[in-house]
Design a protein around this motif. Structure first.
Motif, PDB file in Angstrom:
ATOM      1  N   ASN A  89       0.854  -1.189   0.000  1.00 52.83           N
ATOM      2  CA  ASN A  89       0.000   0.000   0.000  1.00 52.83           C
ATOM      3  C   ASN A  89       0.888   1.235   0.000  1.00 52.83           C
ATOM      4  N   GLY A 116      -0.387   7.515  -1.961  1.00 46.85           N
ATOM      5  CA  GLY A 116      -0.834   8.471  -0.950  1.00 46.85           C
ATOM      6  C   GLY A 116      -0.838   9.881  -1.500  1.00 46.85           C
ATOM      7  N   ALA A 130      -0.628  14.172  -0.216  1.00 46.72           N
ATOM      8  CA  ALA A 130      -0.150  15.019   0.884  1.00 46.72           C
ATOM      9  C   ALA A 130      -0.602  16.461   0.677  1.00 46.72           C
ATOM     10  N   ALA A 170      -7.817  13.098   1.963  1.00 48.01           N
ATOM     11  CA  ALA A 170      -6.589  12.494   2.492  1.00 48.01           C
ATOM     12  C   ALA A 170      -6.866  11.189   3.217  1.00 48.01           C
ATOM     13  N   ASN A 210      -5.402   7.733   1.852  1.00 48.68           N
ATOM     14  CA  ASN A 210      -4.279   7.283   2.678  1.00 48.68           C
ATOM     15  C   ASN A 210      -4.649   6.239   3.723  1.00 48.68           C
ATOM     16  N   ASN A 268       2.579  -1.538   4.409  1.00 51.07           N
ATOM     17  CA  ASN A 268       1.958  -0.220   4.327  1.00 51.07           C
ATOM     18  C   ASN A 268       3.052   0.848   4.346  1.00 51.07           C
ATOM     19  N   ALA A 328       3.956   4.464   5.186  1.00 52.48           N
ATOM     20  CA  ALA A 328       3.518   5.642   5.937  1.00 52.48           C
ATOM     21  C   ALA A 328       4.471   6.793   5.616  1.00 52.48           C
ATOM     22  N   SER A 329       5.015   7.432   6.617  1.00 53.68           N
ATOM     23  CA  SER A 329       5.929   8.562   6.435  1.00 53.68           C
ATOM     24  C   SER A 329       6.481   8.925   7.809  1.00 53.68           C
ATOM     25  N   TYR A 359      -2.169  15.070   6.211  1.00 52.83           N
ATOM     26  CA  TYR A 359      -1.240  14.020   5.796  1.00 52.83           C
ATOM     27  C   TYR A 359      -0.612  13.344   7.014  1.00 52.83           C
ATOM     28  N   SER A 374      -3.178  11.193   8.799  1.00 55.36           N
ATOM     29  CA  SER A 374      -3.517   9.965   8.078  1.00 55.36           C
ATOM     30  C   SER A 374      -2.378   8.955   8.117  1.00 55.36           C
ATOM     31  N   LYS A 375      -1.155   9.413   8.016  1.00 53.88           N
ATOM     32  CA  LYS A 375      -0.031   8.490   8.050  1.00 53.88           C
ATOM     33  C   LYS A 375       0.214   7.946   9.462  1.00 53.88           C
ATOM     34  N   VAL A 381      -2.020   5.077   9.641  1.00 53.43           N
ATOM     35  CA  VAL A 381      -1.478   3.911   8.939  1.00 53.43           C
ATOM     36  C   VAL A 381      -0.554   3.106   9.848  1.00 53.43           C
TER      37      VAL A 381
END
Length: 249
Positions: A87, A90, A92, A108, A112, A137, A139-140, A153, A156-157, A160
């Motif tokens: 996944n 995404g 941002a 978002a 995401n 997954n 993410a960030s 963003y 949402s991350k 995740v």
């Protein structure tokens, strides 16, 4: 090391460029059959053309639930199984929180969080029927620590990361591993505004102990390992790949 990826089937979202394209090509190079999914038909075709016959493309709009729900059945129709799901896709959206429209947040969260959830659900159920599989997954680092002007963003991350942990705990006994990668600064189209500006680029790399941004190719060894059955005892983990940025004081 043999990652035992030969003839496995892996779905990668956001695979038309950047990190997703690099992941798709690396998995194909390891012998997997990759279904590369994204919105850009032309860019997907370019990626598939580089895959040595092991990458097929499918258009998907992660904002459209029907499109998302059709994706895993399409993979099964083409290959009869699914062994891995990445996944990666995404969005941002940037802006000042005080004036942000709720629709930006909905967008978002849809792309995401909800889309990866739907794909993990559909793919995971089939993986359980097959006897196992792996979900990765993306993410960030902004999902680990908040970042101003990227509040939707970052939120949402962060979701995740928690999603990864909870689902990993639920499915560990079913031989479905669920892990997360949190990239930092990579040289991709998404960072073009930074990399095209000497001033912004200098400010960005000043925050990174490694003193540079990463190339997408530097993320793919970890991705291949996590999609591989050799990592079967690794689940519920978030792997940070950011040149030491999030680890410093």
């Amino acid at each position: 090391m043999d990652l035992r990826l030969t003839d496995t089937v892996v779905l990668v979202t956001g695979a038309s460029r950047g990190l997703g394209a690099a992941m798709a090509l690396a998995l194909a190079a390891e012998g997997a059959y990759v279904v590369a999914a994204a919105r850009s038909k032309d860019s997907l075709a370019e990626v598939a053309a580089q895959g040595g016959g092991r990458i097929s493309a499918v258009e998907v709009d992660l904002r459209d639930e029907d499109s998302v729900r059709a994706l895993v059945p399409e993979v099964l129709a083409r290959h009869g199984r699914i062994d891995g799901l990445v996944n990666n896709a995404g969005i941002a959206p940037a802006g000042k929180f005080a004036t942000q429209d709720p629709e930006i947040w909905k967008d978002a969260l849809t792309v995401n969080v909800i889309a990866p959830m739907l794909l993990a659900q559909a793919a995971g159920v089939r993986m359980i029927e097959q006897g196992g599989g792996r979900i990765v997954n993306v993410a960030s680092t902004t999902g680990l620590r908040g970042k101003p002007f990227l509040v939707p963003y970052s939120t949402s991350k962060g979701a995740v990361v928690r999603f990864t942990e909870a689902l990993a705990a639920e499915w560990a006994g079913k031989n479905v591993q669920v892990n997360c990668i949190a990239p930092g600064a990579f040289v991709t189209d998404a960072q073009k505004a930074v990399t095209d500006s000497p001033e912004l680029h200098a400010k960005r790399i000043a925050k990174i102990p490694a003193g540079r941004m990463a190339d997408p190719s530097e993320l793919v060894p970890l991705t291949c390992l996590l999609v591989s059955p050799v990592s079967a005892f690794t689940t519920g983990a978030t792997f940070v790949v950011d040149g030491g940025e999030s680890g410093k004081l």
